[in-house]
Design a protein around this motif. Structure first.
Motif: not given
Length: 115
Positions: A23-31, A70-78, A85-92
């Motif tokens: 999820l974090s990689d997707l968000v950083v990549f989106y930006h 994630m939410l449907m499976n009871g996980y808490h998404p960041v 940024k802390n969970n992503s391996s994609i560079k800005e």
């Protein structure tokens, strides 16, 4: 020796961590895509601008899908920029004008491959 419930719980922690990283990689990549969209320049501007918009809209839909699963499976998404940024391996991307379209596409292809 652990029982099934402990093993299941531990597996859930691993999946939560992996899904939050994705999820974090997707968000950083989106930006990153949006930054290139804003700052691309040069003779291929119109074509590149449109393609980058197509890509970031596609990634935006995937962000929502991953968070909902994630939410449907009871996980808490960041949810904070710092967590993403802390969970992503994609560079800005740098927030500056770029006329090297080949370099932009090469970097984006590498990120798509990673994802």
């Amino acid at each position: 020796m652990s029982n099934f419930r402990d093993t299941w719980k531990e597996g859930g922690k691993i999946w939560k961590k992996k899904l939050n990283a994705y999820l974090s990689d997707l968000v950083v990549f989106y930006h990153k895509l949006q930054s290139y969209y804003w700052y691309i320049a040069g003779h291929t501007f119109l074509e590149t601008h449109g393609k980058l918009e197509e890509y970031y809209n596609m990634i935006n839909a995937q962000i929502d899908d991953v968070a909902e699963v994630m939410l449907m499976n009871g996980y808490h998404p960041v949810a904070t920029l710092e967590e993403f940024k802390n969970n992503s391996s994609i560079k800005e991307a740098k927030g500056e004008f770029n006329t090297d379209v080949k370099a932009v596409y090469t970097e984006l292809c590498n990120d798509f491959h990673y994802l």
